[in-house]
Design a protein around this motif. Sequence first.
Motif, PDB file in Angstrom:
ATOM      1  N   PHE A  95      54.615 -11.603 -18.356  1.00 15.52           N
ATOM      2  CA  PHE A  95      54.428 -11.426 -19.797  1.00 15.52           C
ATOM      3  C   PHE A  95      53.127 -12.089 -20.263  1.00 15.52           C
ATOM      4  O   PHE A  95      52.396 -11.535 -21.099  1.00 15.52           O
ATOM      5  CB  PHE A  95      55.609 -12.024 -20.561  1.00 15.52           C
ATOM      6  CG  PHE A  95      56.862 -11.162 -20.537  1.00 15.52           C
ATOM      7  CD1 PHE A  95      56.867  -9.937 -19.890  1.00 15.52           C
ATOM      8  CD2 PHE A  95      58.018 -11.590 -21.159  1.00 15.52           C
ATOM      9  CE1 PHE A  95      58.009  -9.145 -19.869  1.00 15.52           C
ATOM     10  CE2 PHE A  95      59.171 -10.807 -21.151  1.00 15.52           C
ATOM     11  CZ  PHE A  95      59.163  -9.581 -20.509  1.00 15.52           C
ATOM     12  N   ARG A  96      52.821 -13.288 -19.739  1.00 22.73           N
ATOM     13  CA  ARG A  96      51.595 -13.975 -20.150  1.00 22.73           C
ATOM     14  C   ARG A  96      50.351 -13.196 -19.732  1.00 22.73           C
ATOM     15  O   ARG A  96      49.367 -13.127 -20.476  1.00 22.73           O
ATOM     16  CB  ARG A  96      51.562 -15.392 -19.563  1.00 22.73           C
ATOM     17  CG  ARG A  96      52.563 -16.354 -20.191  1.00 22.73           C
ATOM     18  CD  ARG A  96      52.190 -17.792 -19.915  1.00 22.73           C
ATOM     19  NE  ARG A  96      52.242 -18.127 -18.511  1.00 22.73           N
ATOM     20  CZ  ARG A  96      53.308 -18.640 -17.906  1.00 22.73           C
ATOM     21  NH1 ARG A  96      54.423 -18.839 -18.591  1.00 22.73           N
ATOM     22  NH2 ARG A  96      53.275 -18.942 -16.622  1.00 22.73           N
ATOM     23  N   VAL A  97      50.387 -12.616 -18.537  1.00 18.96           N
ATOM     24  CA  VAL A  97      49.237 -11.839 -18.065  1.00 18.96           C
ATOM     25  C   VAL A  97      49.062 -10.582 -18.898  1.00 18.96           C
ATOM     26  O   VAL A  97      47.934 -10.215 -19.272  1.00 18.96           O
ATOM     27  CB  VAL A  97      49.399 -11.488 -16.569  1.00 18.96           C
ATOM     28  CG1 VAL A  97      48.336 -10.492 -16.124  1.00 18.96           C
ATOM     29  CG2 VAL A  97      49.317 -12.754 -15.717  1.00 18.96           C
ATOM     30  N   VAL A  98      50.165  -9.899 -19.218  1.00 17.07           N
ATOM     31  CA  VAL A  98      50.082  -8.685 -20.036  1.00 17.07           C
ATOM     32  C   VAL A  98      49.581  -9.025 -21.437  1.00 17.07           C
ATOM     33  O   VAL A  98      48.748  -8.301 -22.005  1.00 17.07           O
ATOM     34  CB  VAL A  98      51.455  -7.980 -20.097  1.00 17.07           C
ATOM     35  CG1 VAL A  98      51.426  -6.841 -21.112  1.00 17.07           C
ATOM     36  CG2 VAL A  98      51.838  -7.447 -18.726  1.00 17.07           C
ATOM     37  N   GLU A  99      50.052 -10.113 -21.994  1.00 20.67           N
ATOM     38  CA  GLU A  99      49.607 -10.508 -23.339  1.00 20.67           C
ATOM     39  C   GLU A  99      48.098 -10.765 -23.359  1.00 20.67           C
ATOM     40  O   GLU A  99      47.423 -10.454 -24.338  1.00 20.67           O
ATOM     41  CB  GLU A  99      50.354 -11.761 -23.798  1.00 20.67           C
ATOM     42  CG  GLU A  99      50.007 -12.186 -25.210  1.00 20.67           C
ATOM     43  CD  GLU A  99      50.764 -13.422 -25.655  1.00 20.67           C
ATOM     44  OE1 GLU A  99      50.668 -13.771 -26.852  1.00 20.67           O
ATOM     45  OE2 GLU A  99      51.425 -14.053 -24.808  1.00 20.67           O
ATOM     46  N   ALA A 100      47.557 -11.334 -22.263  1.00 25.07           N
ATOM     47  CA  ALA A 100      46.130 -11.647 -22.205  1.00 25.07           C
ATOM     48  C   ALA A 100      45.276 -10.457 -21.778  1.00 25.07           C
ATOM     49  O   ALA A 100      44.048 -10.505 -21.899  1.00 25.07           O
ATOM     50  CB  ALA A 100      45.898 -12.809 -21.232  1.00 25.07           C
ATOM     51  N   ASP A 136      52.649  -0.874 -26.269  1.00 21.47           N
ATOM     52  CA  ASP A 136      53.978  -1.354 -26.629  1.00 21.47           C
ATOM     53  C   ASP A 136      54.321  -2.627 -25.869  1.00 21.47           C
ATOM     54  O   ASP A 136      54.896  -3.563 -26.444  1.00 21.47           O
ATOM     55  CB  ASP A 136      55.027  -0.283 -26.334  1.00 21.47           C
ATOM     56  CG  ASP A 136      56.420  -0.727 -26.745  1.00 21.47           C
ATOM     57  OD1 ASP A 136      56.664  -0.858 -27.963  1.00 21.47           O
ATOM     58  OD2 ASP A 136      57.262  -0.964 -25.853  1.00 21.47           O
ATOM     59  N   PHE A 137      53.969  -2.668 -24.586  1.00 20.80           N
ATOM     60  CA  PHE A 137      54.261  -3.852 -23.772  1.00 20.80           C
ATOM     61  C   PHE A 137      53.549  -5.071 -24.379  1.00 20.80           C
ATOM     62  O   PHE A 137      54.153  -6.136 -24.572  1.00 20.80           O
ATOM     63  CB  PHE A 137      53.796  -3.617 -22.334  1.00 20.80           C
ATOM     64  CG  PHE A 137      54.484  -4.485 -21.313  1.00 20.80           C
ATOM     65  CD1 PHE A 137      55.122  -5.665 -21.670  1.00 20.80           C
ATOM     66  CD2 PHE A 137      54.472  -4.130 -19.974  1.00 20.80           C
ATOM     67  CE1 PHE A 137      55.753  -6.467 -20.725  1.00 20.80           C
ATOM     68  CE2 PHE A 137      55.101  -4.915 -19.011  1.00 20.80           C
ATOM     69  CZ  PHE A 137      55.738  -6.092 -19.389  1.00 20.80           C
ATOM     70  N   LYS A 138      52.255  -4.930 -24.697  1.00 22.07           N
ATOM     71  CA  LYS A 138      51.515  -6.046 -25.294  1.00 22.07           C
ATOM     72  C   LYS A 138      52.125  -6.459 -26.631  1.00 22.07           C
ATOM     73  O   LYS A 138      52.231  -7.657 -26.937  1.00 22.07           O
ATOM     74  CB  LYS A 138      50.043  -5.659 -25.495  1.00 22.07           C
ATOM     75  CG  LYS A 138      49.184  -5.838 -24.266  1.00 22.07           C
ATOM     76  CD  LYS A 138      47.725  -5.553 -24.567  1.00 22.07           C
ATOM     77  CE  LYS A 138      47.120  -6.565 -25.510  1.00 22.07           C
ATOM     78  NZ  LYS A 138      46.929  -7.881 -24.866  1.00 22.07           N
ATOM     79  N   HIS A 139      52.521  -5.475 -27.425  1.00 15.50           N
ATOM     80  CA  HIS A 139      53.097  -5.782 -28.741  1.00 15.50           C
ATOM     81  C   HIS A 139      54.406  -6.550 -28.594  1.00 15.50           C
ATOM     82  O   HIS A 139      54.640  -7.530 -29.319  1.00 15.50           O
ATOM     83  CB  HIS A 139      53.328  -4.474 -29.504  1.00 15.50           C
ATOM     84  CG  HIS A 139      53.982  -4.672 -30.839  1.00 15.50           C
ATOM     85  ND1 HIS A 139      53.378  -5.301 -31.902  1.00 15.50           N
ATOM     86  CD2 HIS A 139      55.236  -4.314 -31.273  1.00 15.50           C
ATOM     87  CE1 HIS A 139      54.201  -5.337 -32.925  1.00 15.50           C
ATOM     88  NE2 HIS A 139      55.330  -4.744 -32.583  1.00 15.50           N
TER      89      HIS A 139
END
Length: 231
Positions: A111-116, A68-71
């Motif tokens: 957020f950028r680290v979680v997205e990657a 969910d966090f990545k989404h």
Amino acid sequence: MAVVEGFRYAHHVVQQSEPNREGWEEDKLLIIFKLFKISIRRRHSHARIHFRDKNQIDEKDMWASFSDFKHQVSASNPNRNTEVYEQQICSYLSTMSVPEDKHPAIIQKLFRVVEAAETSQVPVIVNVWHAHCRIGPYTRRVGRQVGPKFTPAATSAIEGLRSLVHLKDSVFRQTPSCAICLEDFDVLDQQELPITGLPCQHHFHVHCIVQCLEISHLCPLCRYAMPTQED
């Protein structure tokens, strides 16, 4: 020369292994907030940086749903909604006495680290430094050695560092700043402030990591051992 002193906050967000922190549920992401107090000394604005009195004063764990966090933070999600995570992160930072005006930049890097991130089984580390900075002449204490004896990296290992011309976007997302000088990497300013990477995949400004390796052969972040003269 006048002495200039002040306080500043800096931060670094990275996904990396943490000793004794592994083996949780598949879709759970562990985010570890760490607060340090450090003293930074420089004889003048272009002199070598000396770090003193680095102490970790707080640490807190935050758990989140990885999928969910990545989404929610994905740039490709037209219905992204990060408000819940922003509020949760701000709550953790506030309990650690990190000023509110520093929260947005930390949140965006997180957020950028979680997205990657490609896996939930490696924690995300949010390091926050409350630094006392002093630029000006100072005297060294003599008569006894303080602290451990460091072994510098081999000259050939230092000279073998290569400036990276084209860094992948994933590198900037996972390591957006130099953990030594605490300044953000600038993709447009790599000629003036070149970036290099160690075999452990941690990246730093070339002039910063060279100064560190001339003192200690260990990576400042993970203690990866670079070759020494004795090897």
